[in-house]
Design a protein around this motif. Structure first.
Motif, PDB file in Angstrom:
ATOM      1  N   GLY A  58       0.857  -1.322  -0.016  1.00 24.20           N
ATOM      2  CA  GLY A  58       0.046  -0.018   0.029  1.00 24.20           C
ATOM      3  C   GLY A  58       0.948   1.366  -0.050  1.00 24.20           C
ATOM      4  O   GLY A  58       0.172   2.374  -0.195  1.00 24.20           O
ATOM      5  N   GLY A  59       2.009   1.102   0.564  1.00 24.95           N
ATOM      6  CA  GLY A  59       2.947   2.312   0.543  1.00 24.95           C
ATOM      7  C   GLY A  59       3.492   2.774  -0.945  1.00 24.95           C
ATOM      8  O   GLY A  59       3.805   1.823  -1.881  1.00 24.95           O
ATOM      9  N   GLU A  60       3.667   4.217  -1.267  1.00 17.82           N
ATOM     10  CA  GLU A  60       4.351   4.426  -2.560  1.00 17.82           C
ATOM     11  C   GLU A  60       5.437   5.550  -2.062  1.00 17.82           C
ATOM     12  O   GLU A  60       4.973   6.524  -1.314  1.00 17.82           O
ATOM     13  N   HIS A  61       6.601   5.494  -2.710  1.00 19.78           N
ATOM     14  CA  HIS A  61       7.664   6.682  -2.563  1.00 19.78           C
ATOM     15  C   HIS A  61       8.285   6.930  -3.888  1.00 19.78           C
ATOM     16  O   HIS A  61       8.248   6.194  -4.882  1.00 19.78           O
ATOM     17  N   TYR A  62       8.713   8.231  -4.013  1.00 15.36           N
ATOM     18  CA  TYR A  62       9.573   8.652  -4.908  1.00 15.36           C
ATOM     19  C   TYR A  62      11.130   8.311  -4.787  1.00 15.36           C
ATOM     20  O   TYR A  62      11.648   8.496  -3.840  1.00 15.36           O
ATOM     21  N   ILE A  63      11.636   8.077  -5.721  1.00 14.76           N
ATOM     22  CA  ILE A  63      13.071   7.113  -5.392  1.00 14.76           C
ATOM     23  C   ILE A  63      13.835   7.745  -6.707  1.00 14.76           C
ATOM     24  O   ILE A  63      13.517   8.110  -7.785  1.00 14.76           O
ATOM     25  N   HIS A  64      15.283   7.618  -6.336  1.00 14.47           N
ATOM     26  CA  HIS A  64      16.166   7.902  -7.525  1.00 14.47           C
ATOM     27  C   HIS A  64      16.431   7.060  -8.352  1.00 14.47           C
ATOM     28  O   HIS A  64      16.382   5.575  -8.048  1.00 14.47           O
ATOM     29  N   VAL A  65      16.712   7.450  -9.542  1.00 11.27           N
ATOM     30  CA  VAL A  65      17.015   5.976 -10.547  1.00 11.27           C
ATOM     31  C   VAL A  65      18.229   5.427 -10.394  1.00 11.27           C
ATOM     32  O   VAL A  65      18.408   4.158 -10.158  1.00 11.27           O
ATOM     33  N   GLU A  66      19.279   5.982  -9.530  1.00  7.31           N
ATOM     34  CA  GLU A  66      20.300   5.277  -9.213  1.00  7.31           C
ATOM     35  C   GLU A  66      20.331   4.314  -8.067  1.00  7.31           C
ATOM     36  O   GLU A  66      20.995   3.383  -8.252  1.00  7.31           O
ATOM     37  N   SER A  67      19.098   4.549  -7.546  1.00  4.38           N
ATOM     38  CA  SER A  67      18.931   3.309  -6.484  1.00  4.38           C
ATOM     39  C   SER A  67      18.414   2.151  -7.085  1.00  4.38           C
ATOM     40  O   SER A  67      18.293   1.065  -6.352  1.00  4.38           O
ATOM     41  N   ILE A  68      17.805   1.980  -8.189  1.00  2.00           N
ATOM     42  CA  ILE A  68      17.155   0.893  -8.595  1.00  2.00           C
ATOM     43  C   ILE A  68      18.052  -0.212  -9.200  1.00  2.00           C
ATOM     44  O   ILE A  68      19.115   0.284  -9.855  1.00  2.00           O
ATOM     45  N   HIS A  69      18.087  -1.275  -8.807  1.00  3.07           N
ATOM     46  CA  HIS A  69      19.129  -2.490  -9.033  1.00  3.07           C
ATOM     47  C   HIS A  69      18.643  -3.135 -10.471  1.00  3.07           C
ATOM     48  O   HIS A  69      19.591  -3.515 -11.138  1.00  3.07           O
TER      49      HIS A  69
END
Length: 450
Positions: free
Chosen positions: A87-98
């Motif tokens: 249920g949670g949503e967050h904005y993340i940086h592209v660099e953190s995506i594995h």
């Protein structure tokens, strides 16, 4: 695309494999892709699905998270690597995506869950991590192509055959068939195929776009804004006039107005291939009461003149997805608009026609913040926006405020029932153009779609 070599697993990547990692860019991220996010602890990985990409933000990728079915409240014999929406949503940086992938997860088989009580609703969907499935969700070959262990009892020893002069035909080699894969298009929507593999392939989007065909093509994504509930004035009165009284009481969780503004799908649906010549269709997985929002009709917002030009070309190919918008258009001149999900759209374009439909459309006020910046993509090809060089400084107030089109149930819809709409509401007999034959097969069939 996956950032590792084939066969490499996210949680057990070696140091040598890390050297071969290809850096991800924003162009690799689009709504509907699964993601794995590596934390500071290399043995902990977060997983979810991209719900939106907003290049103007510092952290541009918005992810809806999954949670593993382990820990407090879950049975001890719960299988590993099963997930549900947290249920949670967050904005993340592209660099953190594995890792990003179309098929990182698939819908898990619920009939193989523990018999004990589970801490969730009966119609909650489970998702299985594909490279850890090992055939648990199928009877032949798993999505990761591992051979499936069969727990079938061994047959009794055969009796020795008597000698005979009759020549028997050679035995045919046993051929195993691959089960249908299950893909997640967005939360609460699964399908037997990808959007690019439907009978009429298209690029899947979750927010409407304004398109301009002068030059190479420019697409402006319309931002969403979810405010207070206005169901009583914006939805309930108009819907009651259209389908009659709605018995189910309003709930904050299933607020039709706010869900429409957010682009949410509140009831689980499945996209299937229809064998009756209708192409793809939408089936309800669970019960949907009368007067409930199914989803929004999403596509390109174009002028009526452009819609008329496209309609001629579409008719020759049997494509009938255009939807005129009749409501009041704010922040603009007297120009009329239409919605076209033929090339860019969501699952709503797959509603089939029926002369006795169980779903109808309703235009609802478009709530937005006029000072929001809009996202522009130029030279879009196969759903991959190019580098437009546009700084996103334009404001949403410069675009027309076009009403949103919601799809609502006209009656109670049972689990397993196909959802359908009337392509030519209110028209019968001589009012129909008699363009395309109807295949609904009902006693009240109008014989023609238009």
């Amino acid at each position: 695309r996956r950032r590792h070599r084939a066969g490499a697993m996210a949680d057990t990547a070696s140091e040598e494999e890390e050297e071969d990692v290809v850096p991800l860019t924003l162009r690799d991220c689009r709504p509907g892709l699964w993601v794995e996010v590596r934390t500071h602890n290399r043995h902990i990985t977060w997983r979810g699905i991209i719900s939106s990409v907003e290049p103007q933000r510092e952290a541009p990728v918005r992810v809806k998270w999954l949670g593993e079915c382990k820990g407090k409240g879950w049975p001890s014999d719960m299988p590993d690597h099963l997930f549900i929406w947290k249920g949670g949503e967050h904005y993340i940086h592209v660099e953190s995506i594995h890792n990003v992938s179309d098929d990182l997860f698939h819908a898990a088989r619920r009939d193989r869950m523990p018999t004990g009580k589970l801490p969730l609703k009966e119609d909650t969907g489970f998702y299985c991590l594909s490279y850890e499935c090992d055939g648990r969700c199928s009877n032949s070959v798993a999505p990761n192509h591992y051979r499936v262990p069969r727990n079938e009892p061994k047959p009794p020893p055969k009796e020795p055959k008597k000698a005979t002069t009759v020549t028997k035909p050679a035995k045919r080699k046993h051929e195993e068939t691959k089960p249908r894969s299950c893909y997640v298009w967005e939360p609460n929507i699964t399908a037997d195929c990808k959007p690019c593999n439907t009978h009429s392939p298209f690029t899947y989007i979750r927010s409407r776009v304004f398109s301009d065909y002068d030059g190479p093509g420019t697409y402006i994504t319309e931002p969403r804004h979810v405010g207070e509930c206005h169901c009583m004035f914006r939805v309930r009165k108009q819907l009651t006039k259209l389908i009659g009284p709605v018995i189910k009481r309003h709930s904050e969780k299933l607020c039709a107005y706010r869900s429409l503004q957010a682009g949410s799908v509140n009831y689980p649906l499945h996209i299937v291939a229809d064998d009756g010549g209708k192409g793809n269709g939408i089936r309800s997985i669970g019960f949907i009461p009368k007067g409930q929002l199914v989803m929004e009709y999403v596509g390109e917002i174009i002028t009526s003149d452009e819609a008329a030009r496209r309609e001629t070309a579409y008719a020759d190919r049997g494509l009938f997805y255009l939807h005129d918008i009749h409501g009041k258009i704010l922040k603009h001149t007297k120009e009329k608009f239409a919605l076209d999900p033929t090339v860019f759209g969501n699952a709503a374009r797959l509603f089939n026609h029926s002369c006795e439909p169980n779903v109808t459309t309703l235009e609802v006020h478009n709530e937005r913040r006029e000072n929001d910046a809009v996202t522009c993509h130029a030279g879009v090809k196969d759903g991959d926006p190019g580098d437009s060089g546009w700084d996103g400084s334009d404001k949403l107030s410069n675009l027309p405020r076009v009403p949103r089109i919601g799809l609502f149930t006209m009656r109670d819809v049972q689990a397993g029932e196909m959802l359908s709409i009337d392509y030519s509401p209110g028209r019968t007999g001589n009012k129909l153009q008699k363009v395309t034959p109807c295949l609904c097969g009902l006693p009240t069939c109008k014989k023609w779609l238009f």
